[in-house]
Design an enzyme around this catalytic site. Structure first.
Site, PDB file in Angstrom:
ATOM      1  N   LEU A  91      -5.010   4.575   7.816  1.00 35.82           N
ATOM      2  CA  LEU A  91      -4.248   3.431   8.313  1.00 35.82           C
ATOM      3  C   LEU A  91      -3.663   2.633   7.144  1.00 35.82           C
ATOM      4  O   LEU A  91      -2.573   2.074   7.263  1.00 35.82           O
ATOM      5  CB  LEU A  91      -5.136   2.532   9.174  1.00 35.82           C
ATOM      6  CG  LEU A  91      -4.375   1.387   9.857  1.00 35.82           C
ATOM      7  CD1 LEU A  91      -3.381   1.942  10.869  1.00 35.82           C
ATOM      8  CD2 LEU A  91      -5.320   0.413  10.524  1.00 35.82           C
ATOM      9  N   TYR A  92      -4.374   2.583   6.028  1.00 35.03           N
ATOM     10  CA  TYR A  92      -3.839   1.922   4.842  1.00 35.03           C
ATOM     11  C   TYR A  92      -2.487   2.525   4.474  1.00 35.03           C
ATOM     12  O   TYR A  92      -1.501   1.813   4.281  1.00 35.03           O
ATOM     13  CB  TYR A  92      -4.815   2.058   3.671  1.00 35.03           C
ATOM     14  CG  TYR A  92      -4.223   1.655   2.336  1.00 35.03           C
ATOM     15  CD1 TYR A  92      -3.923   0.313   2.069  1.00 35.03           C
ATOM     16  CD2 TYR A  92      -3.970   2.597   1.350  1.00 35.03           C
ATOM     17  CE1 TYR A  92      -3.372  -0.060   0.851  1.00 35.03           C
ATOM     18  CE2 TYR A  92      -3.430   2.226   0.121  1.00 35.03           C
ATOM     19  CZ  TYR A  92      -3.133   0.897  -0.119  1.00 35.03           C
ATOM     20  OH  TYR A  92      -2.587   0.536  -1.331  1.00 35.03           O
TER      21      TYR A  92
END
Length: 337
Positions: A152-153
């Site tokens: 997700l980063y």
């Protein structure tokens, strides 16, 4: 005297960039949330060092606070904005994904709105080599597709690039996105590998080595990185209707004053070589726990830095041997080890 608004000035890279700019005579307006993701004492120490220069002012606040952020940008009326603040850490994004959306997406949107409302000569924002995700063709080039984020980063940083491109197109804001490759150096983040390895080694503890050491990274020394950013401040992408022409290998958008740039050392160093250099710098061996690959991690990174050199005449070149030696010297002095 040009004014540069820098977010994340109590952070690792933001601190070094602010110091570099101040040394050159810029006025720097710093903005940082002083979050407790890691040791706040270290963050405060960075700000204290910067505040010794009268051309630096620090403001504490969160990117999510749109009213505060927009007011500060309007009041300081910067010539340039460099956006480095973010919820960082690939592995932490598995534990607390919501923080990444709130800070990296909503917070970045707030900053872009402030840049649009106030108007700046150049908006520069941090992305990451993690956007290359599942790509296997290396060295990574800016023109490669980045549609395969593994965390997700990485996805939030890819979203930042897409958001920034749309604003560059709609509001004609010259925008440069940096893709950083494994930055290290003095005053680094305690959650990064070099910091953790040195701390554990000096305490006589074992380090965790993922994928049984079968990994490689393009390790980029922080002074090289901030020097590249400084040069790129003067290399704002031009609007297509102003006659902007792409150079070979350029990532310049055909419909916006927008460009992505790799900032890396241009070499892929095996993890075990990196650890061996730490052992050499410390003058001692390090006990190792060989671990499986972590979820969302990649076996290797390697930056093609031809575009950076074409635009600035500069290519990072600090060796890991030299960079690690400088870090260890700083660590021993700072922590009195």
């Amino acid at each position: 005297m040009k004014t540069v608004f820098v977010t994340g000035t109590a952070g690792f890279i933001g601190f070094h960039l602010a110091k570099h700019l101040l040394d050159e005579g810029f006025k720097v307006v710093g903005f940082d949330g002083l979050t407790d993701y890691y040791d706040v004492t270290l963050k405060k120490k960075r700000h204290e060092m910067l505040e010794r220069n009268p051309n630096f002012t620090a403001h504490i606040g969160m990117l999510e606070n749109n009213e505060l952020l927009s007011r500060l940008v309007a009041e300081t009326n910067p010539d340039v904005i460099v956006h480095l603040a973010a919820q960082a850490g690939v592995r932490y994004s598995l534990e607390n994904p919501r923080a990444y959306v709130e800070t990296n997406v909503t917070g970045t949107f707030n900053l872009m709105e402030a840049a649009r409302e106030t108007g700046v000569d150049h908006l520069l924002m941090a992305s990451t080599s993690s956007v290359y995700g599942g790509n296997t063709q290396m060295p990574f080039e800016e023109t490669q597709k980045t549609e395969l984020p593994l965390t997700l980063y990485a996805a939030t940083k890819k979203a930042n690039e897409a958001m920034a491109h749309s604003y560059a197109h709609l509001w004609h804001i010259p925008t440069t996105m940096f893709r950083f490759f494994t930055v290290y150096g003095p005053y680094g983040r305690p959650d990064l590998a070099l910091f953790k390895f040195v701390r554990a080694a000096l305490a006589g503890e074992a380090i965790d080595v993922y994928n049984h050491g079968e990994m490689a990274r393009d390790f980029t020394y922080v002074d090289d990185l901030v020097h590249a950013i400084r040069l790129l401040i003067d290399a704002a992408p031009a609007r297509p209707d102003a006659g902007a022409a792409a150079i070979p290998g350029d990532s310049l958008s055909p419909v916006a004053p927008f460009r992505t740039i790799n900032i890396g050392n241009g070499k892929s160093v095996p993890l075990m070589t990196f650890i061996a250099e730490i052992e050499n710098a410390l003058g001692q061996g390090i006990k190792k726990n060989m671990m499986e690959m972590q979820k969302g991690d990649v076996p290797g990174t390697w930056a093609n830095t031809d575009l950076l050199e074409a635009l600035t005449g500069y290519r990072p070149n600090t060796s890991v041997k030299e960079g690690i030696s400088r870090f260890v010297e700083w660590y021993r002095e700072y922590y009195q080890v």
